[in-house]
Design an enzyme around this catalytic site. Structure first.
Site, PDB file in Angstrom:
ATOM      1  N   ARG A 284       0.993  -1.170  -0.016  1.00 25.53           N
ATOM      2  CA  ARG A 284       0.157  -0.029  -0.009  1.00 25.53           C
ATOM      3  C   ARG A 284       0.840   1.209  -0.144  1.00 25.53           C
ATOM      4  O   ARG A 284       1.854   1.414   1.077  1.00 25.53           O
ATOM      5  CB  ARG A 284      -0.871  -0.027   1.143  1.00 25.53           C
ATOM      6  CG  ARG A 284      -1.726   1.327   1.230  1.00 25.53           C
ATOM      7  CD  ARG A 284      -2.585   1.107   2.409  1.00 25.53           C
ATOM      8  NE  ARG A 284      -4.096   0.335   1.813  1.00 25.53           N
ATOM      9  CZ  ARG A 284      -5.059   0.577   2.378  1.00 25.53           C
ATOM     10  NH1 ARG A 284      -5.348   1.188   3.473  1.00 25.53           N
ATOM     11  NH2 ARG A 284      -5.929  -0.301   1.709  1.00 25.53           N
TER      12      ARG A 284
ATOM     13  N   HIS B 151      -7.198   0.848  -6.478  1.00 26.78           N
ATOM     14  CA  HIS B 151      -7.358  -0.184  -5.499  1.00 26.78           C
ATOM     15  C   HIS B 151      -8.242  -1.421  -6.218  1.00 26.78           C
ATOM     16  O   HIS B 151      -9.382  -1.779  -5.762  1.00 26.78           O
ATOM     17  CB  HIS B 151      -8.331   0.392  -4.506  1.00 26.78           C
ATOM     18  CG  HIS B 151      -8.199  -0.275  -3.027  1.00 26.78           C
ATOM     19  ND1 HIS B 151      -7.554  -1.349  -2.875  1.00 26.78           N
ATOM     20  CD2 HIS B 151      -9.052   0.189  -1.983  1.00 26.78           C
ATOM     21  CE1 HIS B 151      -7.721  -1.541  -1.601  1.00 26.78           C
ATOM     22  NE2 HIS B 151      -8.659  -0.939  -1.092  1.00 26.78           N
TER      23      HIS B 151
ATOM     24  N   GLN C 231     -10.143  -4.278  -3.792  1.00 32.60           N
ATOM     25  CA  GLN C 231     -11.314  -3.677  -3.441  1.00 32.60           C
ATOM     26  C   GLN C 231     -12.281  -4.047  -4.695  1.00 32.60           C
ATOM     27  O   GLN C 231     -13.509  -4.464  -4.099  1.00 32.60           O
ATOM     28  CB  GLN C 231     -11.209  -2.289  -3.165  1.00 32.60           C
ATOM     29  CG  GLN C 231     -12.695  -1.493  -2.530  1.00 32.60           C
ATOM     30  CD  GLN C 231     -12.976  -2.385  -1.329  1.00 32.60           C
ATOM     31  OE1 GLN C 231     -12.244  -2.039  -0.292  1.00 32.60           O
ATOM     32  NE2 GLN C 231     -14.188  -2.887  -1.133  1.00 32.60           N
TER      33      GLN C 231
ATOM     34  N   ASP D 218     -17.432   6.669  -2.181  1.00 32.53           N
ATOM     35  CA  ASP D 218     -16.397   6.523  -1.195  1.00 32.53           C
ATOM     36  C   ASP D 218     -16.069   7.945  -0.523  1.00 32.53           C
ATOM     37  O   ASP D 218     -16.782   8.801  -1.087  1.00 32.53           O
ATOM     38  CB  ASP D 218     -14.998   6.084  -2.219  1.00 32.53           C
ATOM     39  CG  ASP D 218     -13.761   5.787  -1.275  1.00 32.53           C
ATOM     40  OD1 ASP D 218     -14.082   5.591  -0.051  1.00 32.53           O
ATOM     41  OD2 ASP D 218     -12.473   5.760  -1.908  1.00 32.53           O
TER      42      ASP D 218
ATOM     43  N   CYS E 214     -16.631   1.056   0.077  1.00 30.27           N
ATOM     44  CA  CYS E 214     -15.386   0.245   0.368  1.00 30.27           C
ATOM     45  C   CYS E 214     -14.811   0.329   1.823  1.00 30.27           C
ATOM     46  O   CYS E 214     -14.265  -0.546   2.316  1.00 30.27           O
ATOM     47  CB  CYS E 214     -14.005   0.635  -0.621  1.00 30.27           C
ATOM     48  SG  CYS E 214     -13.556   2.503  -0.347  1.00 30.27           S
TER      49      CYS E 214
ATOM     50  N   ARG F 174     -13.511  -9.075   1.231  1.00 23.88           N
ATOM     51  CA  ARG F 174     -11.981  -8.690   0.995  1.00 23.88           C
ATOM     52  C   ARG F 174     -11.237 -10.045   1.167  1.00 23.88           C
ATOM     53  O   ARG F 174     -10.370 -10.317   0.628  1.00 23.88           O
ATOM     54  CB  ARG F 174     -11.566  -7.619   1.882  1.00 23.88           C
ATOM     55  CG  ARG F 174     -12.211  -6.240   1.499  1.00 23.88           C
ATOM     56  CD  ARG F 174     -11.667  -5.579   0.128  1.00 23.88           C
ATOM     57  NE  ARG F 174     -10.165  -5.577  -0.128  1.00 23.88           N
ATOM     58  CZ  ARG F 174      -9.573  -4.464   0.653  1.00 23.88           C
ATOM     59  NH1 ARG F 174     -10.029  -3.759   0.896  1.00 23.88           N
ATOM     60  NH2 ARG F 174      -7.977  -4.443   0.317  1.00 23.88           N
TER      61      ARG F 174
HETATM   62  N1   CP Z   1     -11.271  -0.665   2.082  1.00 26.30           N
HETATM   63  C1   CP Z   1      -9.988  -0.770   2.523  1.00 26.30           C
HETATM   64  O1   CP Z   1      -9.110  -0.871   1.694  1.00 26.30           O
HETATM   65  O2   CP Z   1      -9.870  -0.387   3.764  1.00 26.30           O
HETATM   66  P1   CP Z   1      -8.495  -0.209   4.536  1.00 26.30           P
HETATM   67  O3   CP Z   1      -8.010   1.198   4.416  1.00 26.30           O
HETATM   68  O4   CP Z   1      -9.131  -0.368   6.081  1.00 26.30           O
HETATM   69  O5   CP Z   1      -7.835  -1.563   4.197  1.00 26.30           O
HETATM   70  N1  NVA Z   2     -10.203   6.299  -1.579  1.00 26.78           N
HETATM   71  C1  NVA Z   2      -9.983   5.927  -0.324  1.00 26.78           C
HETATM   72  C2  NVA Z   2      -9.990   4.405  -0.090  1.00 26.78           C
HETATM   73  C3  NVA Z   2      -9.564   3.747   1.019  1.00 26.78           C
HETATM   74  C4  NVA Z   2      -9.809   2.328   1.220  1.00 26.78           C
HETATM   75  C5  NVA Z   2      -8.175   6.454   0.029  1.00 26.78           C
HETATM   76  O1  NVA Z   2      -7.497   6.358  -0.831  1.00 26.78           O
HETATM   77  O2  NVA Z   2      -8.208   6.694   1.084  1.00 26.78           O
END
Ligand code: CP
Ligand code: NVA
Length: 306
Positions: free
Chosen positions: A108, A135, A138, A225, A264, A292
């Site tokens: 990440r 992502h 997701q 989101d 998400c 997930r």
């Molecule tokens: N939806 C998602 O990726 O959640 P987290 O940021 O908690 O991993």
């Molecule tokens: N769009 C959000 C998704 C988190 C899972 C972000 O990037 O923070």
């Protein structure tokens, strides 16, 4: 060791064809059933996943780690501070070294380019656990959730309301692969990635507007989101979205009667969605979060070829 077959990084979702996506979803549904009956096979025995988190995470971290454990494998959680990355060791060298120890990397990152570098120099599969641009995990979970609730993915119309962000970019790619109709309503200036929209338009599945009420017409699924993603520095941007791009009961009522609501997570109640919608009967966000786990297990099994 750990020779990488062709095309096995999952950085955007564009790496998978429709057959592979459908296979992963069906395998995930099967693994979910097996897990509920306590009948899981140790499909990833002796396999190790290294997870690098530059940014916080609840779902991604816990679902990947638990998934590896449930399939008989092992997961390591690493922040850049745990690694020599924090002292200037390059991503290139880190990728080469990790490839000698583990079987798959999930990362990440803030900048999607870091993932591309990691993937270029790793000799094992690299999975995007969220970047500023995409992502994919997701969206695999979301497609699985839609299939569970709506059965036939080909007949579904999805509406995305709010920010044309990283999740939205991967959603477009997933819908383009599976030929799912997708209507996006975003404020001007908050559109998804230009090249990604081009893919959606070429696949003839995508409509983009700044009209939430038009987008949700005949929708089977409404998704949104947060308006402020982790990589966004300007929280002032919320003003661009409210009140027009909030998913509330009034907007839900303009879609099909049996529409479902997806997000998400993490969510900000009363910003992108009202509490009565996300906590109401049409919301499937907890199934979506659970999935997930199942879909990533299926993805790992698919990538590691076991
Ligand atoms: N939806 C998602 O990726 O959640 P987290 O940021 O908690 O991993
Ligand atoms: N769009 C959000 C998704 C988190 C899972 C972000 O990037 O923070």
């Amino acid at each position: 060791m750990n020779k990488k077959p062709h095309n096995v990084n999952i950085l955007t979702l564009d790496e998978l064809d429709s057959k592979e996506i459908n296979h992963i979803i069906d395998l995930a549904i099967d693994l979910k059933k097996q897990q509920k009956k306590d009948k899981e096979k140790p499909l990833l025995q002796n396999k190790t996943l290294a997870m690098i988190f530059e940014k916080p995470s609840t779902r991604t971290r816990v679902s990947f780690e638990t998934g590896m454990f449930q399939l008989g494998g092992h997961a390591l959680t690493l922040s850049p501070n745990d690694l020599q990355l924090s002292r200037g060791e390059s991503i290139e060298d880190t990728a080469k070294v990790l490839s000698r120890y583990v079987n798959v990397i999930m990362a990440r990152v803030y900048d999607h380019k870091s993932l591309e570098t990691l993937a270029r120099y790793a000799s094992i599969p690299v999975i995007n656990g969220l970047s500023d641009s995409f992502h994919p995990c997701q969206i695999l979970a979301d497609l699985m959730t839609i299939k569970e609730h709506k059965k036939n993915l080909k007949k579904v119309k999805v509406a995305w309301i709010g920010d044309g962000n990283n999740v939205c970019n991967s959603l477009i790619l997933g819908c383009a692969k599976l030929k799912i109709k997708l209507a996006i309503a975003v404020p001007n200036g908050y559109e998804p990635d230009f090249d990604v929209m081009k893919i959606g338009k070429e696949a003839e599945i995508l409509e983009v507007s700044d009209e939430p009420e038009t987008a949700v017409q005949d929708a089977d699924v409404i998704m949104t989101d947060t308006f402020v993603s982790i990589h966004n520095t300007n929280s002032d941007r919320i003003k661009k979205f409210l009140p027009k791009f909030q998913v509330n009961q009034q907007l839900m009522n303009k879609a099909k009667k049996d529409v479902i609501f997806m997000h998400c997570l993490p969510a900000k109640r009363d910003q992108e969605v009202t509490a009565d919608v996300i906590d109401g009967p049409k919301s499937v966000v907890w199934d979506e979060a659970e999935n997930r786990l199942h879909v990533q297990k299926a993805l790992l099994v698919h990538l590691l070829g076991v």
